[in-house]
Design a protein around this motif. Sequence first.
Motif, mmCIF file in Angstrom:
data_model
loop_
_atom_site.group_PDB
_atom_site.id
_atom_site.type_symbol
_atom_site.label_atom_id
_atom_site.label_comp_id
_atom_site.label_asym_id
_atom_site.label_seq_id
_atom_site.Cartn_x
_atom_site.Cartn_y
_atom_site.Cartn_z
ATOM 1 N N VAL A 171 0.585 -1.246 -0.312
ATOM 2 C CA VAL A 171 -0.027 -0.609 -0.096
ATOM 3 C C VAL A 171 0.624 1.129 0.303
ATOM 4 C CG1 VAL A 171 -1.471 1.104 1.181
ATOM 5 C CG2 VAL A 171 -1.853 -1.511 1.352
ATOM 6 N N LEU A 206 1.194 4.016 -2.642
ATOM 7 C CA LEU A 206 1.153 4.977 -2.365
ATOM 8 C C LEU A 206 1.690 6.549 -2.622
ATOM 9 C CD1 LEU A 206 -0.870 5.971 1.091
ATOM 10 C CD2 LEU A 206 -2.041 6.120 -1.677
ATOM 11 N N SER A 226 3.183 4.580 14.862
ATOM 12 C CA SER A 226 1.647 4.545 14.646
ATOM 13 C C SER A 226 0.588 5.885 14.902
ATOM 14 C CB SER A 226 0.858 3.392 15.038
ATOM 15 O OG SER A 226 0.412 4.428 16.527
ATOM 16 N N MET A 227 0.682 7.057 15.173
ATOM 17 C CA MET A 227 0.775 8.039 15.264
ATOM 18 C C MET A 227 0.910 8.951 14.022
ATOM 19 S SD MET A 227 -2.751 7.897 16.356
ATOM 20 C CE MET A 227 -2.844 9.873 15.647
ATOM 21 N N LYS A 267 2.962 7.669 11.394
ATOM 22 C CA LYS A 267 2.271 6.360 10.535
ATOM 23 C C LYS A 267 0.361 7.198 9.832
ATOM 24 C CE LYS A 267 2.880 3.340 6.754
ATOM 25 N NZ LYS A 267 3.244 2.412 6.529
ATOM 26 N N VAL A 268 -0.491 7.130 10.718
ATOM 27 C CA VAL A 268 -2.090 7.613 10.263
ATOM 28 C C VAL A 268 -1.593 9.127 9.932
ATOM 29 C CG1 VAL A 268 -3.417 8.442 11.382
ATOM 30 C CG2 VAL A 268 -2.903 5.856 12.329
ATOM 31 N N LEU A 327 -0.100 8.819 6.861
ATOM 32 C CA LEU A 327 -1.094 8.644 5.489
ATOM 33 C C LEU A 327 -2.553 9.599 4.543
ATOM 34 C CD1 LEU A 327 -1.367 4.480 6.031
ATOM 35 C CD2 LEU A 327 -0.049 6.009 4.185
ATOM 36 N N LEU A 328 -2.674 10.193 6.270
ATOM 37 C CA LEU A 328 -4.477 11.169 5.950
ATOM 38 C C LEU A 328 -4.206 12.305 5.344
ATOM 39 C CD1 LEU A 328 -5.928 11.112 9.472
ATOM 40 C CD2 LEU A 328 -6.952 10.245 7.197
ATOM 41 N N VAL A 381 -3.698 11.364 1.539
ATOM 42 C CA VAL A 381 -5.553 10.947 1.214
ATOM 43 C C VAL A 381 -5.031 12.394 0.615
ATOM 44 C CG1 VAL A 381 -7.859 10.239 1.665
ATOM 45 C CG2 VAL A 381 -5.009 8.470 2.060
ATOM 46 N N LEU A 391 -4.435 13.525 -2.068
ATOM 47 C CA LEU A 391 -4.863 12.912 -3.691
ATOM 48 C C LEU A 391 -5.697 13.474 -3.671
ATOM 49 C CD1 LEU A 391 -2.942 9.395 -3.075
ATOM 50 C CD2 LEU A 391 -2.893 11.453 -4.909
ATOM 51 N N MET A 392 -6.596 14.036 -2.960
ATOM 52 C CA MET A 392 -8.447 14.062 -3.397
ATOM 53 C C MET A 392 -8.494 15.845 -3.525
ATOM 54 S SD MET A 392 -10.178 12.453 0.244
ATOM 55 C CE MET A 392 -10.913 10.656 1.007
ATOM 56 N N MET A 393 -7.487 16.632 -3.141
ATOM 57 C CA MET A 393 -7.765 17.500 -3.676
ATOM 58 C C MET A 393 -6.991 17.659 -5.362
ATOM 59 S SD MET A 393 -6.596 20.665 -0.989
ATOM 60 C CE MET A 393 -5.371 19.382 0.288
#
Lengths: 308, 379
Positions: A242, A246, A280-281, A283-284, A287-288, A291, A294-296
Amino acid sequence: MFGDYSIGDLGAIFAMQGFAGLILFSVYVLMALGLAIIFGQMGVINMAHGEFMILGAYVTWMTSNAFQHFLPSLFPGYFFVAMIFAFIASGSLGMLVEWAMIRRLYKRPLDTLLATWGLSLILQQAYRSVFGAREVGVELPDWMMGSWQATDAIQIPINGMFVMCLTILITIVVAYVLFLSRWGKQVRAVVQNRVMAGTVGINTEKVDRYTFGLGCGIAGVAGSAFTMIGSTGPTAGQLYIVDTFLVVVFGGAASLLGTIASAFTISQAQSTMEFFLSGSMAKVLTLLAIVAILMMRPQGLFALKVRK
Amino acid sequence: MIINSRFFNRSELIGFVSLLLLLVVILPLALDVFRLNLVAKYLTYAFVAIGLVLCWGYGGILSLGQGVFFGLGGYCMAMFLKLEASSVANTKIQSTPGIPDFMDWNQLTQLPFFWKPFQSFSFALVAILLVPGIFAFIVGAAMFKRRVGGVYFAIITQAIAAILTILIVGQQGYTGGINGITDLRTLHGWDIRTDHAKYILYFVEVAFLFLAILIAQFIRLTKLGRILVAMREQEDRVRFSGYSVANFKIFAFCAAAMFAAVGGALFTLEVGFMSPSFVGIVPSIEMVIYTAVGGRLSIFGAVYGTILVNFAKTSLSETFPQLWLFGLGALFIAVVLAFPNGLAGIWGDHVQPRIDRLLASRTKKSGNGGLVANGAPAE
């Protein structure tokens, strides 16, 4: 959150995390280069890309064992041989897969995703049957151990630097092959206009096969490089897939420069945040952010202008 | 009543009746309660598969993040059940009684604010549908309004699945971490772990499943469903005809998310726990595979596909743990290469025409011989 550290400490932290980020960057670039060719150029969603990498890692592991047993005197240099073997193994498996499966699916990109996912399951089980479920690690030659003491507070591991140099070398080779060699020009011609490329006498089927093989071969080399900094298990490939997609999408699928830039951005963001937040945070959040961007900007950082 | 309507054509009617017989009569009689509970577990995935038929088969939107919605629905249900299980009386030995055990282990002394509303059953029921629905709406609106589609949509949904998994695993105190929310006991005081309860839950689930099938079939037959197909085939022409392509896509995606969420909530009830291992990328892709094997264009095919693949998974991995992944992998490749429309496609393309021909030749009745399934053509 910066309050507890002095300026000097902060500088050292950023330098160290920056170098950690650079190693992560090398990893991302190695993983993403092969995929940028397969996905970016050919439009094939190769979910088995991670497994091609793992194949390279296993080949490296076998070569290192073979050198230890039969050619102990040459052991310090085994890695260069292993890399070539890894490239050949993954590349030829890639060409076989292209011939048996992928070439029937060029018109259905989403179906390549499902089919290669099936392939990845088969490969994982094959690794498990052949090499066992346990993770394997490669014994490093002496010259790769240890670290280089830059200042009192900054230490850089030598194997990390080696992987970085390797990444730069491979990137230059790939860029040369794709943009300057005759064959690379054929690849790009086929990608941009398949019918026209065929008309001027390019054997498009052959180009497809070798392109896919090249992408998989680079994945094998990447796997080979991974053994320098970590151990390998049958399911390790799934962890990377993944992230790799990305990186490629974020950079703008068909752009090599974009892939490198996005690998740099993502790895630096990740490793800098990792120091202040939990892994982990970090990474979150990374990734956020990807994303959201990428949406914009769905076409990625560096969009290639192509006539459709 | 349905026979004379145009709601089901003949092959769909066969599918409906045989599924009804299988799930309501044959399986409960043939299987012991343990196996029946396994079937119930498989059927929860069938909800996801039905959603995917609408969204992927008809709408052409491949979501690789259905596990997210399955998980959100499941977690909403699990949070309610967990709060019920961790009453002050049940959790006397904890340092803070009255909160779920994993919060106590993680030194939380107070129920987090977003857990509080889940003490109400009616809120939990609404949340099972609305939380995933709203989430899908936000994601879908952000993507489809900007015309992100196809491969890119698939990869982004995959990333979302990865994000949610990492978040759930990382925030142990609020979510139970990698173990998930376990040890769920009662639903409104009714013990869900007894054999009797398992039977009842199974039939409740089957009822929900048929409701879902009817809703999906209804969506498929209305103008909405036809626009979805048109959009899949020629998106630009639909746009030029004046339809808002983005809104239809958002609808299909939200509907699929809600179907998945209902499946997730029922899953929690059936197995008594919920964990991040049903949220991530691997389960999400497996759910897509169930749909692909059953037939991405057939609602019944998807249900059969889910049951079959899961059944094969359980029985094969019990006896030949080595072979199972080889078999599954080969199945995906075979389905994609040879039968893009899955089992339902084999039925519609190969088996049913033969049956029709056989019947036609036996009754010597010519004329209406070409009753072929009205599935859309293969891509």
